[in-house]
Scaffold this active site. Structure first.
Site, PDB file in Angstrom:
ATOM      1  N   TYR A 228     -33.903   8.694   3.851  1.00 25.13           N
ATOM      2  CA  TYR A 228     -34.200   7.746   2.777  1.00 25.13           C
ATOM      3  C   TYR A 228     -33.922   8.390   1.424  1.00 25.13           C
ATOM      4  O   TYR A 228     -33.390   7.766   0.515  1.00 25.13           O
ATOM      5  CB  TYR A 228     -35.662   7.273   2.854  1.00 25.13           C
TER       6      TYR A 228
ATOM      7  N   PHE B 213     -13.603 -10.570 -16.232  1.00 24.79           N
ATOM      8  CA  PHE B 213     -13.612 -10.670 -14.779  1.00 24.79           C
ATOM      9  C   PHE B 213     -14.856 -11.474 -14.403  1.00 24.79           C
ATOM     10  O   PHE B 213     -15.898 -11.340 -15.040  1.00 24.79           O
ATOM     11  CB  PHE B 213     -13.580  -9.316 -14.062  1.00 24.79           C
ATOM     12  N   THR B 214     -14.728 -12.284 -13.350  1.00 26.23           N
ATOM     13  CA  THR B 214     -15.773 -13.266 -13.000  1.00 26.23           C
ATOM     14  C   THR B 214     -17.189 -12.669 -12.957  1.00 26.23           C
ATOM     15  O   THR B 214     -18.064 -13.079 -13.714  1.00 26.23           O
ATOM     16  CB  THR B 214     -15.432 -13.916 -11.641  1.00 26.23           C
TER      17      THR B 214
ATOM     18  N   ASP C  61     -14.465  -0.469 -16.757  1.00 29.36           N
ATOM     19  CA  ASP C  61     -14.511  -0.955 -15.384  1.00 29.36           C
ATOM     20  C   ASP C  61     -13.420  -0.184 -14.645  1.00 29.36           C
ATOM     21  O   ASP C  61     -12.235  -0.492 -14.757  1.00 29.36           O
ATOM     22  CB  ASP C  61     -14.246  -2.464 -15.346  1.00 29.36           C
TER      23      ASP C  61
ATOM     24  N   LYS D 154     -12.289  -1.001  -3.757  1.00 24.53           N
ATOM     25  CA  LYS D 154     -10.864  -1.036  -4.082  1.00 24.53           C
ATOM     26  C   LYS D 154     -10.282   0.386  -4.005  1.00 24.53           C
ATOM     27  O   LYS D 154      -9.976   0.872  -2.932  1.00 24.53           O
ATOM     28  CB  LYS D 154     -10.657  -1.645  -5.472  1.00 24.53           C
TER      29      LYS D 154
ATOM     30  N   ARG E  11      -6.976 -18.209  -8.905  1.00 18.23           N
ATOM     31  CA  ARG E  11      -7.408 -17.512 -10.117  1.00 18.23           C
ATOM     32  C   ARG E  11      -6.945 -18.370 -11.283  1.00 18.23           C
ATOM     33  O   ARG E  11      -5.995 -18.078 -11.987  1.00 18.23           O
ATOM     34  CB  ARG E  11      -6.797 -16.103 -10.216  1.00 18.23           C
TER      35      ARG E  11
ATOM     36  N   PHE F 260     -16.082 -20.817  -7.823  1.00 12.94           N
ATOM     37  CA  PHE F 260     -14.905 -20.697  -6.968  1.00 12.94           C
ATOM     38  C   PHE F 260     -15.241 -20.243  -5.551  1.00 12.94           C
ATOM     39  O   PHE F 260     -14.525 -20.548  -4.612  1.00 12.94           O
ATOM     40  CB  PHE F 260     -13.885 -19.720  -7.588  1.00 12.94           C
TER      41      PHE F 260
HETATM   42  N1  F0G Z   1     -14.608  -5.442 -11.461  1.00 11.05           N
HETATM   43  C1  F0G Z   1     -13.382  -5.800 -11.046  1.00 11.05           C
HETATM   44  C2  F0G Z   1     -12.202  -5.505 -11.907  1.00 11.05           C
HETATM   45  C3  F0G Z   1     -13.228  -6.431  -9.813  1.00 11.05           C
HETATM   46  O1  F0G Z   1     -12.014  -6.773  -9.413  1.00 11.05           O
HETATM   47  C4  F0G Z   1     -14.375  -6.688  -9.012  1.00 11.05           C
HETATM   48  C5  F0G Z   1     -14.248  -7.359  -7.737  1.00 11.05           C
HETATM   49  C6  F0G Z   1     -15.621  -6.299  -9.499  1.00 11.05           C
HETATM   50  C7  F0G Z   1     -15.697  -5.661 -10.721  1.00 11.05           C
HETATM   51  C8  F0G Z   1     -16.884  -6.557  -8.724  1.00 11.05           C
HETATM   52  O2  F0G Z   1     -16.970  -5.725  -7.639  1.00 11.05           O
HETATM   53  O3  F0G Z   1     -16.839  -7.224  -5.632  1.00 11.05           O
HETATM   54  O4  F0G Z   1     -17.652  -4.867  -5.453  1.00 11.05           O
HETATM   55  O5  F0G Z   1     -19.041  -6.585  -6.542  1.00 11.05           O
HETATM   56  N2  F0G Z   1     -13.229  -7.961  -7.378  1.00 11.05           N
HETATM   57  C9  F0G Z   1     -12.974  -8.603  -6.114  1.00 11.05           C
HETATM   58  C10 F0G Z   1     -11.627  -9.250  -6.135  1.00 11.05           C
HETATM   59  C11 F0G Z   1     -14.062  -9.491  -5.638  1.00 11.05           C
HETATM   60  O6  F0G Z   1     -11.289  -9.913  -5.137  1.00 11.05           O
HETATM   61  O7  F0G Z   1     -10.879  -9.087  -7.103  1.00 11.05           O
HETATM   62  P1  F0G Z   1     -17.669  -6.127  -6.247  1.00 11.05           P
END
Ligand code: F0G
Length: 461
Positions: A75, A127-128, A218, A261, A385, A452
């Site tokens: 833990y 970014f979303t 990021d 990634k 997108r 989305f």
């Molecule tokens: N920042 C970027 C640039 C991203 O592309 C993503 C995720 C995140 C943050 C968030 O990270 O998914 O680990 O919580 N991108 C994915 C995509 C979902 O399909 O582009 P996460």
């Protein structure tokens, strides 16, 4: 035969395979109807070539899988955490690390800690999940990316760059005290995987220093950005990816990362910083939302796979084959005169749905429609997108109408072969040939957050 140019291939071979289901047109029609014409709602079992995302879809190496057996599932104080901490220090250059279950876990913590209600967060395109967490913390995101980024046909090499004038205008307008940090991403996912140059990062840093504003990165796909810096920016040709990454990070107070990634794993994320106070607050808050600060919602084995992934991600031959694969696919489309975002990006090829389906108005969701058509044609899964991802304006409640209306074909790392790319290209070309007959969609269900992911549609008759 005289060979002019030597081909290259992946610096690895396939050791384990996963069977794919081959579907018929009828199967796919049934599946996409059930999924409300949203590729996020398809069962992966019904997908042939899955280009939805490069997130968590990577193939790990035997070195990483071997590391999974060394998971220390304590833990507190797992040895895998300390190994990851060492590698984050060694490769990214940050002293303090807080792991999280994935990128948005880190975004949540960093946003809650740094942002106050009424703040503004400038960034190189949204970014979303990043923007949502900044806004949930009470901030307003302001796009300060260069204009070129909004034009899919502009071939500038660094379309992820920040427009310094836009940034300085905002700082003067709202005052530096209302800007907790500038949110820099490299490369920029929503712009088509376009990189930011080292020169631009240095300029942003200098400008922000003069106003006492912090900058955060990021770093989700940072090594892919470093590859473009090496290939395109003067002075970096001879530097290693590891050296470029270290320099890039050196300009920032901290980073957040989706390890799903660059780090070649299936789950994980973290924040890292050189600011002890911010670290201590994050280490405290992480126990509320993710888990203890030495595991952050992950298993020890996941931390080990991340630590080993860092060592592999900086390998130039690997990156060259990864990005080379995307270039190969993008060039097939360019040769066929199918509209895509130029230059070809680092993690994906983006179809320009606005041009591809130019007869479909944006509020009938051309990119969403194209994703569904592509799936119907061949079982290839892609991601919208465009207007659906952009969501609604916080104040007016209207759709945001983004300039970019794109379909992303995203490449998992070390997963698909060149033949898979050929099949995908043939399918895109097939849909392109009958594009005039395609009709748009109507949204019949819309969730409140990040619509989305779960929105549902029906075809317009
Ligand atoms: N920042 C970027 C640039 C991203 O592309 C993503 C995720 C995140 C943050 C968030 O990270 O998914 O680990 O919580 N991108 C994915 C995509 C979902 O399909 O582009 P996460």
């Amino acid at each position: 035969m005289k060979i002019v140019k030597r081909s290259w291939a992946e610096p690895f071979k396939i050791k384990v395979i996963e069977h794919l289901k081959m579907t018929s047109k009828e199967d796919r029609l049934k599946a996409i109807k059930e999924a409300g014409y949203n590729t996020f709602l398809l069962k992966s079992q019904d997908v042939y070539i899955d280009l939805l995302t490069d997130s968590g879809t990577n193939a790990m190496s035997d070195y990483q899988w071997a590391g999974m057996m060394l998971g220390d599932e304590a833990y507190a104080g797992s040895k895998n955490y300390y190994y990851l901490e060492d590698n984050v220090k060694k490769y990214y250059g940050f002293k303090y690390l807080v792991p999280t279950h994935q990128g948005r876990g880190a975004e949540h913590l960093v946003s809650q800690i740094l942002i106050k209600k009424g703040d503004y967060i400038p960034g190189n395109m949204y970014f979303t999940t990043t923007r949502l967490h900044q806004e949930l913390a009470g901030g307003t995101f302001v796009d300060v990316i260069c204009d070129e980024a909004h034009n899919p046909d502009d071939t500038s090499p660094f379309k992820g760059n920040i427009d310094l004038n836009k940034l300085e205008t905002l700082i003067k307008e709202v005052g530096p005290k209302k800007i907790p940090y500038v949110s820099v991403a490299g490369p920029v996912n929503m712009a088509g995987g376009q990189p930011i140059s080292m020169q631009n990062i240095r300029d942003v840093k200098k400008l922000c220093d003069s106003y006492g504003v912090k900058i955060w990165l990021d770093a989700t796909r940072a090594v892919e950005n470093c590859y473009f810096v090496k290939m395109r920016e003067k002075g970096y040709e001879k530097k290693t990816i590891a050296e470029i990454l270290k320099e890039m990070c050196s300009y920032f107070e901290g980073i957040w990362v989706s390890a799903k990634k660059d780090l070649l794993v299936n789950i994980g994320g973290f924040m890292a910083t050189r600011n002890k106070k911010v670290f201590e607050e994050t280490r405290n808050l992480v126990v509320v939302y993710e888990g203890l600060h030495t595991y952050g919602g992950l298993a020890g084995r996941d931390l080990e796979a991340m630590a080993r992934g860092i060592e592999e991600m900086v390998n130039f031959d690997y990156l060259h084959s990864r990005i080379g694969q995307i270039e190969y696919f993008g060039n097939l489309l360019l040769k066929a005169k199918i509209p895509i975002v130029k230059p070809i990006g680092g993690h994906a090829v983006f179809l320009n749905a606005r041009k591809f389906l130019s007869h479909i108005p944006q509020d009938q969701f051309p990119a969403q429609t194209l994703c569904a058509e592509l799936y119907l044609d061949s079982g290839v899964r892609s991601m919208e997108r465009g207007i659906v991802s952009a969501g609604r304006d916080k104040v007016t409640g209207e759709h945001k109408f983004p300039k970019l209306e794109l379909v992303r074909l995203t490449f998992p790392r070390r997963v698909y072969t060149q033949a898979h790319l050929d099949v995908t290209f043939e399918s895109v070309a097939e849909v392109y040939n009958r594009r005039k007959k395609i009709k748009g969609l109507k949204m019949i269900y819309e969730p409140k957050y990040l619509r989305f992911f779960q929105a549902r549609f029906v075809p317009i008759k």
